[in-house]
Enzyme design. Structure first.
Site, PDB file in Angstrom:
ATOM      1  N   GLU A   1      -2.846   1.015  -4.914  1.00 66.18           N
ATOM      2  CA  GLU A   1      -3.962   1.575  -4.156  1.00 66.18           C
ATOM      3  C   GLU A   1      -3.884   1.172  -2.695  1.00 66.18           C
ATOM      4  OE1 GLU A   1      -5.618  -1.198  -3.011  1.00 66.18           O
ATOM      5  OE2 GLU A   1      -4.477  -2.377  -4.457  1.00 66.18           O
TER       6      GLU A   1
ATOM      7  N   GLU B   1      -1.179  -2.167  -3.151  1.00 63.98           N
ATOM      8  CA  GLU B   1      -0.108  -1.162  -3.044  1.00 63.98           C
ATOM      9  C   GLU B   1       0.759  -1.079  -4.301  1.00 63.98           C
ATOM     10  OE1 GLU B   1       2.379  -1.738   0.361  1.00 63.98           O
ATOM     11  OE2 GLU B   1       0.711  -1.980   1.761  1.00 63.98           O
TER      12      GLU B   1
END
Length: 340
Positions: free
Chosen positions: A165, A307
Protein backbone atom coordinates in the site's frame (compact mmCIF):
# COMPACT_ATOMS: atom_id res chain seq x y z
CA UNK A 1 -20.75 -12.55 2.00
CA UNK A 2 -17.23 -13.38 0.91
CA UNK A 3 -16.60 -17.03 0.11
CA UNK A 4 -13.19 -18.40 1.09
CA UNK A 5 -13.05 -22.21 1.13
CA UNK A 6 -11.52 -23.79 4.24
CA UNK A 7 -8.15 -25.43 3.63
CA UNK A 8 -8.18 -29.21 3.71
CA UNK A 9 -6.92 -30.90 6.88
CA UNK A 10 -7.00 -34.38 5.36
CA UNK A 11 -3.23 -34.51 4.90
CA UNK A 12 -2.21 -32.96 8.22
CA UNK A 13 -0.83 -36.15 9.73
CA UNK A 14 0.90 -37.15 6.51
CA UNK A 15 2.43 -33.66 6.20
CA UNK A 16 3.84 -33.85 9.71
CA UNK A 17 5.27 -37.34 9.09
CA UNK A 18 6.82 -36.19 5.82
CA UNK A 19 8.50 -33.18 7.46
CA UNK A 20 9.74 -35.22 10.42
CA UNK A 21 11.19 -37.90 8.10
CA UNK A 22 13.52 -35.43 6.36
CA UNK A 23 17.25 -35.73 6.99
CA UNK A 24 17.34 -33.45 10.01
CA UNK A 25 16.42 -33.61 13.67
CA UNK A 26 12.67 -33.06 14.27
CA UNK A 27 11.91 -29.35 14.41
CA UNK A 28 15.43 -28.33 13.39
CA UNK A 29 14.16 -26.01 10.65
CA UNK A 30 11.90 -24.21 13.07
CA UNK A 31 9.35 -21.84 11.57
CA UNK A 32 10.28 -23.01 8.05
CA UNK A 33 8.65 -26.34 8.89
CA UNK A 34 5.44 -24.64 10.01
CA UNK A 35 5.35 -22.57 6.81
CA UNK A 36 5.94 -25.65 4.68
CA UNK A 37 3.04 -27.41 6.38
CA UNK A 38 0.80 -24.39 5.86
CA UNK A 39 1.62 -24.19 2.14
CA UNK A 40 1.00 -27.94 1.81
CA UNK A 41 -2.45 -27.52 3.39
CA UNK A 42 -3.34 -24.63 1.08
CA UNK A 43 -2.30 -26.68 -1.98
CA UNK A 44 -3.56 -29.97 -0.47
CA UNK A 45 -0.45 -31.88 -1.44
CA UNK A 46 2.67 -33.42 0.11
CA UNK A 47 4.77 -31.88 -2.68
CA UNK A 48 3.92 -28.16 -2.63
CA UNK A 49 5.51 -25.80 -5.11
CA UNK A 50 5.70 -22.02 -5.15
CA UNK A 51 6.85 -20.72 -8.52
CA UNK A 52 5.34 -17.26 -8.85
CA UNK A 53 4.44 -14.25 -6.73
CA UNK A 54 2.65 -11.06 -7.68
CA UNK A 55 2.71 -7.93 -5.55
CA UNK A 56 -0.36 -5.76 -5.96
CA UNK A 57 0.27 -2.29 -4.58
CA UNK A 58 -2.83 -0.25 -3.73
CA UNK A 59 -2.59 3.55 -3.50
CA UNK A 60 -5.15 5.81 -1.84
CA UNK A 61 -5.37 9.10 0.00
CA UNK A 62 -6.94 9.96 3.35
CA UNK A 63 -8.96 12.97 4.45
CA UNK A 64 -7.36 12.72 7.88
CA UNK A 65 -4.13 14.05 6.31
CA UNK A 66 -5.71 17.51 6.62
CA UNK A 67 -5.13 17.21 10.38
CA UNK A 68 -1.32 17.06 9.93
CA UNK A 69 -1.03 13.49 11.24
CA UNK A 70 1.85 12.69 8.87
CA UNK A 71 5.37 14.03 8.49
CA UNK A 72 4.84 14.16 4.70
CA UNK A 73 2.35 16.13 2.57
CA UNK A 74 -0.53 14.33 0.88
CA UNK A 75 0.98 15.03 -2.55
CA UNK A 76 3.56 12.32 -1.83
CA UNK A 77 0.98 9.58 -2.49
CA UNK A 78 0.54 10.67 -6.11
CA UNK A 79 4.27 11.28 -6.53
CA UNK A 80 5.04 7.79 -5.25
CA UNK A 81 2.58 6.24 -7.69
CA UNK A 82 4.67 7.81 -10.46
CA UNK A 83 7.81 6.45 -8.79
CA UNK A 84 6.35 2.92 -8.65
CA UNK A 85 5.37 3.10 -12.30
CA UNK A 86 8.88 4.29 -13.18
CA UNK A 87 10.42 1.40 -11.24
CA UNK A 88 12.28 3.55 -8.72
CA UNK A 89 10.83 2.61 -5.31
CA UNK A 90 12.13 0.09 -2.79
CA UNK A 91 9.23 -2.22 -3.69
CA UNK A 92 10.31 -2.17 -7.34
CA UNK A 93 13.90 -2.97 -6.47
CA UNK A 94 12.98 -5.85 -4.16
CA UNK A 95 10.42 -7.19 -6.64
CA UNK A 96 12.92 -7.16 -9.53
CA UNK A 97 15.58 -8.79 -7.41
CA UNK A 98 13.23 -11.60 -6.38
CA UNK A 99 11.47 -12.13 -9.71
CA UNK A 100 8.12 -10.82 -8.46
CA UNK A 101 5.63 -9.18 -10.82
CA UNK A 102 4.34 -5.84 -9.50
CA UNK A 103 1.13 -4.07 -10.41
CA UNK A 104 0.01 -0.67 -9.12
CA UNK A 105 -3.67 0.10 -8.44
CA UNK A 106 -5.17 3.55 -7.98
CA UNK A 107 -7.79 2.87 -5.31
CA UNK A 108 -8.48 6.54 -4.64
CA UNK A 109 -5.57 8.96 -4.94
CA UNK A 110 -6.35 12.64 -4.34
CA UNK A 111 -6.70 14.85 -7.39
CA UNK A 112 -7.91 13.86 -10.83
CA UNK A 113 -7.69 10.42 -12.44
CA UNK A 114 -4.16 9.24 -13.14
CA UNK A 115 -3.52 8.25 -16.72
CA UNK A 116 -0.29 6.31 -17.02
CA UNK A 117 0.84 3.15 -18.80
CA UNK A 118 0.73 0.13 -16.52
CA UNK A 119 -1.57 1.66 -13.91
CA UNK A 120 -4.71 -0.26 -12.93
CA UNK A 121 -7.48 2.22 -12.07
CA UNK A 122 -10.13 1.17 -9.59
CA UNK A 123 -10.72 4.68 -8.20
CA UNK A 124 -13.51 4.95 -5.68
CA UNK A 125 -13.09 8.70 -5.08
CA UNK A 126 -10.29 11.26 -4.84
CA UNK A 127 -9.38 10.15 -1.32
CA UNK A 128 -11.52 9.45 1.72
CA UNK A 129 -13.23 12.03 3.90
CA UNK A 130 -11.72 13.31 7.14
CA UNK A 131 -12.66 10.61 9.67
CA UNK A 132 -11.93 12.97 12.55
CA UNK A 133 -15.33 14.55 11.87
CA UNK A 134 -17.31 12.10 9.67
CA UNK A 135 -17.14 8.55 8.27
CA UNK A 136 -14.25 8.01 5.90
CA UNK A 137 -16.53 6.59 3.22
CA UNK A 138 -20.09 5.58 2.52
CA UNK A 139 -21.31 2.01 2.91
CA UNK A 140 -21.61 1.81 -0.88
CA UNK A 141 -18.03 3.01 -1.39
CA UNK A 142 -16.77 0.49 1.15
CA UNK A 143 -18.59 -2.39 -0.54
CA UNK A 144 -17.42 -1.27 -3.99
CA UNK A 145 -13.80 -1.20 -2.78
CA UNK A 146 -14.12 -4.64 -1.21
CA UNK A 147 -15.58 -6.14 -4.38
CA UNK A 148 -13.02 -4.44 -6.63
CA UNK A 149 -10.24 -5.84 -4.47
CA UNK A 150 -11.82 -9.29 -4.44
CA UNK A 151 -11.90 -9.35 -8.25
CA UNK A 152 -8.24 -8.29 -8.44
CA UNK A 153 -7.32 -11.01 -5.93
CA UNK A 154 -9.16 -13.73 -7.84
CA UNK A 155 -7.32 -12.66 -11.02
CA UNK A 156 -3.87 -12.55 -9.42
CA UNK A 157 -2.60 -15.45 -11.64
CA UNK A 158 0.19 -16.50 -9.25
CA UNK A 159 0.47 -19.20 -6.59
CA UNK A 160 1.46 -16.53 -4.04
CA UNK A 161 -0.24 -13.15 -3.72
CA UNK A 162 1.45 -10.31 -1.86
CA UNK A 163 -0.16 -6.94 -1.22
CA UNK A 164 1.30 -3.53 -0.46
CA UNK A 165 0.00 0.00 0.00
CA UNK A 166 0.82 3.65 -0.38
CA UNK A 167 -1.17 6.45 1.20
CA UNK A 168 -0.13 9.42 3.32
CA UNK A 169 -2.10 9.15 6.58
CA UNK A 170 -2.74 5.44 6.35
CA UNK A 171 -1.07 4.51 9.64
CA UNK A 172 -3.66 6.76 11.31
CA UNK A 173 -6.41 4.96 9.42
CA UNK A 174 -5.04 1.51 10.31
CA UNK A 175 -4.63 2.52 13.95
CA UNK A 176 -8.30 3.45 14.27
CA UNK A 177 -9.50 0.31 12.48
CA UNK A 178 -7.31 -1.84 14.74
CA UNK A 179 -8.55 0.04 17.81
CA UNK A 180 -12.19 -0.54 16.89
CA UNK A 181 -11.67 -4.22 15.99
CA UNK A 182 -9.57 -5.22 19.00
CA UNK A 183 -10.59 -2.76 21.72
CA UNK A 184 -6.91 -2.09 22.42
CA UNK A 185 -6.12 1.31 23.91
CA UNK A 186 -4.95 3.86 21.35
CA UNK A 187 -1.67 4.56 23.13
CA UNK A 188 -0.68 0.93 22.46
CA UNK A 189 -1.35 1.39 18.75
CA UNK A 190 -0.36 4.93 17.72
CA UNK A 191 3.05 5.10 16.07
CA UNK A 192 5.26 7.58 14.24
CA UNK A 193 4.17 6.50 10.77
CA UNK A 194 6.45 8.05 8.17
CA UNK A 195 8.61 9.66 10.87
CA UNK A 196 6.77 12.04 13.21
CA UNK A 197 8.78 13.70 15.96
CA UNK A 198 7.56 13.65 19.58
CA UNK A 199 5.36 16.73 19.16
CA UNK A 200 3.85 15.33 15.98
CA UNK A 201 3.21 11.97 17.64
CA UNK A 202 1.42 13.69 20.53
CA UNK A 203 -0.73 15.67 18.11
CA UNK A 204 -1.53 12.54 16.12
CA UNK A 205 -2.65 10.72 19.25
CA UNK A 206 -4.94 13.61 20.23
CA UNK A 207 -6.55 13.73 16.77
CA UNK A 208 -7.09 9.97 16.75
CA UNK A 209 -8.63 10.03 20.23
CA UNK A 210 -11.05 12.69 18.99
CA UNK A 211 -11.88 10.57 15.96
CA UNK A 212 -12.35 7.43 18.05
CA UNK A 213 -14.97 9.15 20.21
CA UNK A 214 -17.25 9.55 17.18
CA UNK A 215 -18.26 5.89 17.35
CA UNK A 216 -18.82 3.24 19.97
CA UNK A 217 -16.39 0.36 20.37
CA UNK A 218 -16.10 -2.27 19.17
CA UNK A 219 -17.23 -2.11 15.55
CA UNK A 220 -17.56 -5.00 13.13
CA UNK A 221 -15.14 -5.15 10.21
CA UNK A 222 -17.31 -3.44 7.62
CA UNK A 223 -18.26 -0.60 9.97
CA UNK A 224 -14.68 -0.11 11.14
CA UNK A 225 -13.47 0.09 7.55
CA UNK A 226 -16.31 2.41 6.53
CA UNK A 227 -15.75 4.77 9.46
CA UNK A 228 -11.96 4.87 9.51
CA UNK A 229 -10.47 2.86 6.64
CA UNK A 230 -8.79 3.94 3.44
CA UNK A 231 -9.76 2.83 -0.04
CA UNK A 232 -6.39 1.12 -0.44
CA UNK A 233 -6.84 -0.78 2.82
CA UNK A 234 -10.40 -1.86 2.05
CA UNK A 235 -9.44 -2.95 -1.46
CA UNK A 236 -6.52 -4.91 -0.01
CA UNK A 237 -8.84 -6.74 2.40
CA UNK A 238 -11.04 -7.73 -0.53
CA UNK A 239 -8.00 -8.79 -2.56
CA UNK A 240 -6.77 -11.08 0.20
CA UNK A 241 -10.13 -12.86 0.25
CA UNK A 242 -10.20 -13.09 -3.53
CA UNK A 243 -6.67 -14.47 -3.78
CA UNK A 244 -7.42 -17.12 -1.15
CA UNK A 245 -10.60 -18.07 -2.98
CA UNK A 246 -8.43 -18.61 -6.06
CA UNK A 247 -6.19 -20.95 -4.02
CA UNK A 248 -3.16 -18.68 -3.59
CA UNK A 249 -0.99 -18.40 -0.50
CA UNK A 250 -1.45 -14.83 0.76
CA UNK A 251 1.76 -13.14 1.89
CA UNK A 252 0.98 -10.30 4.31
CA UNK A 253 3.25 -7.26 4.66
CA UNK A 254 3.36 -4.93 7.68
CA UNK A 255 1.03 -2.88 9.85
CA UNK A 256 -1.42 -1.60 7.24
CA UNK A 257 -1.65 -4.95 5.47
CA UNK A 258 -2.07 -6.80 8.76
CA UNK A 259 -4.97 -4.53 9.75
CA UNK A 260 -6.55 -5.26 6.36
CA UNK A 261 -6.02 -8.97 7.07
CA UNK A 262 -7.59 -8.62 10.52
CA UNK A 263 -10.72 -7.08 9.00
CA UNK A 264 -10.80 -9.63 6.18
CA UNK A 265 -10.53 -12.62 8.52
CA UNK A 266 -13.54 -11.32 10.44
CA UNK A 267 -15.53 -11.24 7.20
CA UNK A 268 -14.19 -14.61 6.00
CA UNK A 269 -12.67 -16.63 8.89
CA UNK A 270 -11.23 -19.44 6.68
CA UNK A 271 -8.89 -16.81 5.20
CA UNK A 272 -6.62 -17.06 8.24
CA UNK A 273 -5.17 -20.40 7.12
CA UNK A 274 -4.00 -18.87 3.82
CA UNK A 275 -2.10 -15.99 5.45
CA UNK A 276 1.67 -16.03 5.93
CA UNK A 277 3.01 -12.93 7.70
CA UNK A 278 6.19 -11.63 6.13
CA UNK A 279 7.67 -9.44 8.85
CA UNK A 280 7.16 -7.62 12.12
CA UNK A 281 7.04 -3.91 11.38
CA UNK A 282 8.70 -1.35 13.63
CA UNK A 283 5.38 0.56 13.58
CA UNK A 284 4.15 0.68 17.17
CA UNK A 285 0.83 -1.11 16.81
CA UNK A 286 1.87 -4.00 14.60
CA UNK A 287 2.60 -6.37 17.47
CA UNK A 288 -0.93 -5.88 18.82
CA UNK A 289 -2.46 -6.73 15.45
CA UNK A 290 -0.21 -9.77 15.00
CA UNK A 291 -1.25 -11.02 18.44
CA UNK A 292 -4.93 -10.58 17.54
CA UNK A 293 -4.30 -12.73 14.46
CA UNK A 294 -2.21 -15.29 16.40
CA UNK A 295 0.49 -14.64 13.82
CA UNK A 296 4.22 -15.25 13.94
CA UNK A 297 6.01 -13.20 11.26
CA UNK A 298 8.99 -14.61 9.41
CA UNK A 299 11.34 -11.61 9.61
CA UNK A 300 12.08 -8.75 11.98
CA UNK A 301 14.24 -6.12 10.31
CA UNK A 302 13.03 -2.89 11.99
CA UNK A 303 11.31 -1.88 8.74
CA UNK A 304 8.29 0.42 8.58
CA UNK A 305 8.08 1.43 4.94
CA UNK A 306 5.03 -0.46 3.71
CA UNK A 307 4.78 -0.86 -0.08
CA UNK A 308 4.85 -4.65 0.42
CA UNK A 309 8.60 -4.51 1.07
CA UNK A 310 8.51 -6.89 4.05
CA UNK A 311 6.44 -9.39 2.08
CA UNK A 312 8.90 -9.23 -0.83
CA UNK A 313 11.85 -9.97 1.45
CA UNK A 314 9.98 -12.94 2.93
CA UNK A 315 9.11 -14.45 -0.47
CA UNK A 316 12.38 -16.45 -0.76
CA UNK A 317 11.66 -18.02 2.64
CA UNK A 318 8.30 -19.27 1.37
CA UNK A 319 9.87 -20.72 -1.77
CA UNK A 320 12.50 -22.53 0.29
CA UNK A 321 9.89 -23.88 2.71
CA UNK A 322 7.85 -25.43 -0.10
CA UNK A 323 10.98 -26.82 -1.78
CA UNK A 324 12.15 -28.37 1.50
CA UNK A 325 8.99 -30.45 1.78
CA UNK A 326 8.96 -31.41 -1.90
CA UNK A 327 12.66 -32.00 -2.59
CA UNK A 328 14.59 -32.72 0.60
CA UNK A 329 15.56 -36.37 1.06
CA UNK A 330 14.11 -38.53 3.80
CA UNK A 331 16.23 -40.71 6.08
CA UNK A 332 14.99 -43.74 4.19
CA UNK A 333 15.54 -42.42 0.65
CA UNK A 334 19.00 -41.10 1.46
CA UNK A 335 20.15 -44.13 3.43
CA UNK A 336 20.85 -41.97 6.46
CA UNK A 337 20.34 -43.34 9.94
CA UNK A 338 17.50 -41.70 11.83
CA UNK A 339 17.36 -40.92 15.56
CA UNK A 340 18.00 -43.84 17.89
Amino acid sequence: VFQVPPVSRALDEAIRRAIDSKTKPPGALGVVEAVAAQIARVQNTLTPELRSCRLTLFAGDHGIAAESVSAYPQAVTRQMVANFLAGGAAANVFARTNGVELQVVDAGVAGGPIEAPGLVSRRIAAGTRNFAVEPAMTAEQCETALRAGEALGVAVAADTAAFGEMGIGNTSSATLVAHKLTGTALDSLVGRGAGLDDAGLSRKQGILEQAARRTAAPLDARDALREYGGFEMVMMAGAMMGAARAGAVVLVDGFIASVAALAATEMAPPLRDYLVFGHRSAEHGHGVVLAALDARPLLELDMRLGEGTGALLAWPVLKCAAAMLSEMASFESAGVSGPV
